[in-house]
Design a protein around this motif. Structure first.
Motif, PDB file in Angstrom:
ATOM      1  N   ASN A  31       0.922  -1.084  -0.205  1.00 16.41           N
ATOM      2  CA  ASN A  31       0.007   0.062   0.120  1.00 16.41           C
ATOM      3  C   ASN A  31       0.858   1.416  -0.135  1.00 16.41           C
ATOM      4  OD1 ASN A  31      -2.507   0.844  -0.059  1.00 16.41           O
ATOM      5  ND2 ASN A  31      -2.286   1.792   2.167  1.00 16.41           N
ATOM      6  N   MET A  34       0.179   9.645   0.342  1.00 20.77           N
ATOM      7  CA  MET A  34       1.014  10.789   0.101  1.00 20.77           C
ATOM      8  C   MET A  34       1.063  11.181   1.396  1.00 20.77           C
ATOM      9  SD  MET A  34       1.791  11.007  -3.040  1.00 20.77           S
ATOM     10  CE  MET A  34       2.490  12.485  -2.584  1.00 20.77           C
ATOM     11  N   SER A  35       2.069  12.078   1.564  1.00 21.26           N
ATOM     12  CA  SER A  35       2.312  12.855   2.932  1.00 21.26           C
ATOM     13  C   SER A  35       3.077  13.927   3.004  1.00 21.26           C
ATOM     14  CB  SER A  35       3.376  11.817   3.742  1.00 21.26           C
ATOM     15  OG  SER A  35       3.674  12.533   4.888  1.00 21.26           O
ATOM     16  N   LEU A  36       3.000  14.823   3.614  1.00 20.77           N
ATOM     17  CA  LEU A  36       3.784  16.148   3.398  1.00 20.77           C
ATOM     18  C   LEU A  36       4.653  16.143   4.773  1.00 20.77           C
ATOM     19  CD1 LEU A  36       1.137  18.683   2.162  1.00 20.77           C
ATOM     20  CD2 LEU A  36       3.500  18.412   1.291  1.00 20.77           C
ATOM     21  N   SER A  37       4.606  15.221   5.627  1.00 26.47           N
ATOM     22  CA  SER A  37       5.339  15.073   7.059  1.00 26.47           C
ATOM     23  C   SER A  37       6.446  14.105   7.041  1.00 26.47           C
ATOM     24  CB  SER A  37       4.119  14.711   7.823  1.00 26.47           C
ATOM     25  OG  SER A  37       3.866  13.554   7.788  1.00 26.47           O
ATOM     26  N   SER A  53       5.189  10.656   9.805  1.00 29.40           N
ATOM     27  CA  SER A  53       3.864  10.638  10.535  1.00 29.40           C
ATOM     28  C   SER A  53       2.828  10.302   9.651  1.00 29.40           C
ATOM     29  CB  SER A  53       3.819  12.225  11.069  1.00 29.40           C
ATOM     30  OG  SER A  53       2.524  12.552  11.276  1.00 29.40           O
ATOM     31  N   THR A  55      -1.520   9.398  10.189  1.00 33.82           N
ATOM     32  CA  THR A  55      -2.599   9.413  10.940  1.00 33.82           C
ATOM     33  C   THR A  55      -3.130   8.068  11.130  1.00 33.82           C
ATOM     34  OG1 THR A  55      -4.211   9.927   9.348  1.00 33.82           O
ATOM     35  CG2 THR A  55      -2.972  11.902  10.334  1.00 33.82           C
ATOM     36  N   ASN A  58      -5.694   5.977   8.796  1.00 37.52           N
ATOM     37  CA  ASN A  58      -5.083   5.722   7.326  1.00 37.52           C
ATOM     38  C   ASN A  58      -4.535   4.253   7.493  1.00 37.52           C
ATOM     39  OD1 ASN A  58      -5.574   8.108   5.951  1.00 37.52           O
ATOM     40  ND2 ASN A  58      -3.584   8.925   6.448  1.00 37.52           N
ATOM     41  N   PHE A  59      -4.976   3.605   6.470  1.00 36.06           N
ATOM     42  CA  PHE A  59      -4.468   2.168   6.356  1.00 36.06           C
ATOM     43  C   PHE A  59      -3.065   1.868   6.487  1.00 36.06           C
ATOM     44  CE2 PHE A  59      -4.216  -1.754   3.214  1.00 36.06           C
ATOM     45  CZ  PHE A  59      -4.600  -2.591   4.334  1.00 36.06           C
ATOM     46  N   SER A  60      -2.367   2.781   5.723  1.00 39.04           N
ATOM     47  CA  SER A  60      -0.865   2.659   5.603  1.00 39.04           C
ATOM     48  C   SER A  60      -0.380   2.675   7.189  1.00 39.04           C
ATOM     49  CB  SER A  60      -0.216   3.769   4.896  1.00 39.04           C
ATOM     50  OG  SER A  60      -0.743   3.906   3.753  1.00 39.04           O
ATOM     51  N   SER A  95      -7.508   7.749  -2.169  1.00 35.07           N
ATOM     52  CA  SER A  95      -8.409   7.067  -1.716  1.00 35.07           C
ATOM     53  C   SER A  95      -7.493   5.976  -0.656  1.00 35.07           C
ATOM     54  CB  SER A  95      -9.038   5.946  -2.742  1.00 35.07           C
ATOM     55  OG  SER A  95      -7.831   5.404  -3.279  1.00 35.07           O
ATOM     56  N   SER A  96      -8.458   5.106  -0.020  1.00 35.13           N
ATOM     57  CA  SER A  96      -7.877   4.323   0.986  1.00 35.13           C
ATOM     58  C   SER A  96      -7.367   2.828   0.463  1.00 35.13           C
ATOM     59  CB  SER A  96      -8.624   4.078   2.205  1.00 35.13           C
ATOM     60  OG  SER A  96      -8.024   3.217   3.000  1.00 35.13           O
ATOM     61  N   GLY A  97      -6.349   2.268   0.859  1.00 37.91           N
ATOM     62  CA  GLY A  97      -5.997   0.946   0.401  1.00 37.91           C
ATOM     63  C   GLY A  97      -6.916  -0.053   1.022  1.00 37.91           C
ATOM     64  N   LYS A 102      -4.276  -0.006  -4.327  1.00 36.24           N
ATOM     65  CA  LYS A 102      -4.012   1.355  -4.944  1.00 36.24           C
ATOM     66  C   LYS A 102      -2.816   1.051  -5.990  1.00 36.24           C
ATOM     67  CE  LYS A 102      -4.129   3.717  -1.248  1.00 36.24           C
ATOM     68  NZ  LYS A 102      -4.032   5.109  -0.454  1.00 36.24           N
ATOM     69  N   TYR A 174     -11.012  15.742  -2.888  1.00 32.86           N
ATOM     70  CA  TYR A 174     -10.272  15.492  -1.717  1.00 32.86           C
ATOM     71  C   TYR A 174     -10.349  16.094  -0.498  1.00 32.86           C
ATOM     72  CZ  TYR A 174      -5.859  15.286   1.155  1.00 32.86           C
ATOM     73  OH  TYR A 174      -4.904  15.313   2.037  1.00 32.86           O
ATOM     74  N   GLN A 181     -11.063  12.706   8.068  1.00 28.79           N
ATOM     75  CA  GLN A 181      -9.892  12.281   8.623  1.00 28.79           C
ATOM     76  C   GLN A 181      -9.341  13.396   9.814  1.00 28.79           C
ATOM     77  OE1 GLN A 181      -5.193  11.317   7.265  1.00 28.79           O
ATOM     78  NE2 GLN A 181      -6.968  11.459   5.733  1.00 28.79           N
TER      79      GLN A 181
HETATM   80  C1  LIG Z   1      -0.634  16.306  -0.341  1.00 25.45           C
HETATM   81  C2  LIG Z   1      -1.042  15.350   0.564  1.00 25.45           C
HETATM   82  C3  LIG Z   1      -0.408  15.078   1.900  1.00 25.45           C
HETATM   83  C4  LIG Z   1      -0.949  14.317   2.751  1.00 25.45           C
HETATM   84  N1  LIG Z   1      -0.188  14.283   3.957  1.00 25.45           N
HETATM   85  C5  LIG Z   1      -0.184  13.318   4.933  1.00 25.45           C
HETATM   86  C6  LIG Z   1       0.379  13.072   6.156  1.00 25.45           C
HETATM   87  O1  LIG Z   1       1.266  13.721   6.150  1.00 25.45           O
HETATM   88  N2  LIG Z   1       0.061  12.082   7.008  1.00 25.45           N
HETATM   89  C7  LIG Z   1      -1.067  11.293   6.714  1.00 25.45           C
HETATM   90  O2  LIG Z   1      -1.388  10.306   7.504  1.00 25.45           O
HETATM   91  N3  LIG Z   1      -1.905  11.566   5.525  1.00 25.45           N
HETATM   92  C8  LIG Z   1      -1.716  12.394   4.718  1.00 25.45           C
HETATM   93  N4  LIG Z   1      -2.217  12.583   3.596  1.00 25.45           N
HETATM   94  C9  LIG Z   1      -3.642  11.928   3.297  1.00 25.45           C
HETATM   95  C10 LIG Z   1      -3.263  10.466   2.883  1.00 25.45           C
HETATM   96  O3  LIG Z   1      -2.232  10.494   1.766  1.00 25.45           O
HETATM   97  C11 LIG Z   1      -4.629  10.025   2.194  1.00 25.45           C
HETATM   98  O4  LIG Z   1      -5.647   9.936   3.469  1.00 25.45           O
HETATM   99  C12 LIG Z   1      -4.671   8.571   1.812  1.00 25.45           C
HETATM  100  O5  LIG Z   1      -5.709   8.310   0.978  1.00 25.45           O
HETATM  101  C13 LIG Z   1      -4.549   7.677   2.820  1.00 25.45           C
HETATM  102  O6  LIG Z   1      -4.414   6.081   2.156  1.00 25.45           O
HETATM  103  P1  LIG Z   1      -4.434   4.896   2.916  1.00 25.45           P
HETATM  104  O7  LIG Z   1      -5.667   4.759   3.761  1.00 25.45           O
HETATM  105  O8  LIG Z   1      -4.350   3.700   1.787  1.00 25.45           O
HETATM  106  O9  LIG Z   1      -3.310   4.586   3.831  1.00 25.45           O
HETATM  107  C14 LIG Z   1      -1.796  13.446   2.479  1.00 25.45           C
HETATM  108  C15 LIG Z   1      -2.715  13.609   1.388  1.00 25.45           C
HETATM  109  C16 LIG Z   1      -2.234  14.418   0.339  1.00 25.45           C
HETATM  110  C17 LIG Z   1      -3.005  14.484  -1.137  1.00 25.45           C
END
Ligand SMILES: Cc1cc2nc3c(=O)[nH]c(=O)nc-3n(C[C@H](O)[C@H](O)[C@H](O)COP(=O)(O)O)c2cc1C
Length: 193
Positions: A31, A34-37, A53, A55, A58-60, A95-97, A102, A174, A181
């Motif tokens: 899976n 995306m992240s900014l952290s 980091s 949350t 999220n599935f990941s 979307s979520s895994g 994905k 989005y 979330q």
């Molecule tokens: C630009 C961008 C930055 C994001 N930053 C974070 C982050 O820092 N931490 C986090 O948990 N989710 C972040 N997200 C949200 C997850 O990427 C998003 O909820 C994703 O669908 C989770 O997928 P999963 O449930 O398959 O893990 C970000 C999304 C975007 C588009």
């Protein structure tokens, strides 16, 4: 004491210029999100460390917690790579895994820890988790970097350029979905019942 929360958010957003794609695998289930952290977490050049980091929503999060391995990818902004970067961003961030595989539509190869490396990314580092911090709404993962590579030439995609280049309908969807979330994070912190 009060403070300007909007200003604080803008300040902190300014410290996170690059969207990264994080991938992981646990017992064969891959899976990514995306992240900014993501960030560097040490100064010893021969023993680099990084943090991410994620949350708990999220599935990941659950996969990285269980497997202890992940890769962080920077995306490219060069004309031949921009569209592929946006495809990675919308595929992993939209979307979520939990709702399906994905990574099925993205080109990958296994890294040294077994995590899928995204071949359309600009570059990557791969790591093994050495510490975790349960931070209520999320977990902060500290990892030893155990692999790294450059996959394409060119510059990095900044988050401002990404938001400007994404289809407006995707951004609207989005943002609408993102509320759930953020509310879940508020609940985990006791800020919402
Ligand atoms: C630009 C961008 C930055 C994001 N930053 C974070 C982050 O820092 N931490 C986090 O948990 N989710 C972040 N997200 C949200 C997850 O990427 C998003 O909820 C994703 O669908 C989770 O997928 P999963 O449930 O398959 O893990 C970000 C999304 C975007 C588009």
């Amino acid at each position: 004491m009060t403070f300007d929360e909007k200003m604080a958010s803008q300040f902190l957003a300014g410290m996170r210029p690059f969207p990264v794609a994080i991938t992981t695998v646990h017992e064969g289930r891959t899976n990514g999100l995306m992240s900014l952290s993501a960030g560097a977490a040490g100064i010893i050049p021969e023993a680099p460390r990084m943090t991410i980091s994620i949350t708990k929503y999220n599935f990941s999060h659950d996969l990285v917690l269980a497997s202890g391995v992940f890769a962080v990818h920077l995306l490219g902004s060069a004309p031949d790579l921009l569209q592929r970067s946006l495809t990675i961003l919308t595929t992993l961030g939209g979307s979520s895994g939990r709702d399906g595989d994905k990574l099925a539509t993205l080109e990958t190869k296994p890294g040294m820890t077994g995590v899928p490396l995204l071949l359309d990314a600009l570059s990557y580092v791969e790591g093994r988790v050495v510490r975790t911090l349960d931070a209520e709404e999320n977990t902060i993962f500290l990892a030893d970097v155990v692999g790294a590579g450059i996959l394409h030439e060119g510059g990095r995609l900044y988050i401002g350029e990404a938001w400007r280049s994404l289809p407006p309908e995707w951004v609207s969807t989005y943002e609408a979905n993102h509320h759930a979330q953020v509310d879940d994070c508020r609940r985990q912190r006791g800020l919402l019942s």
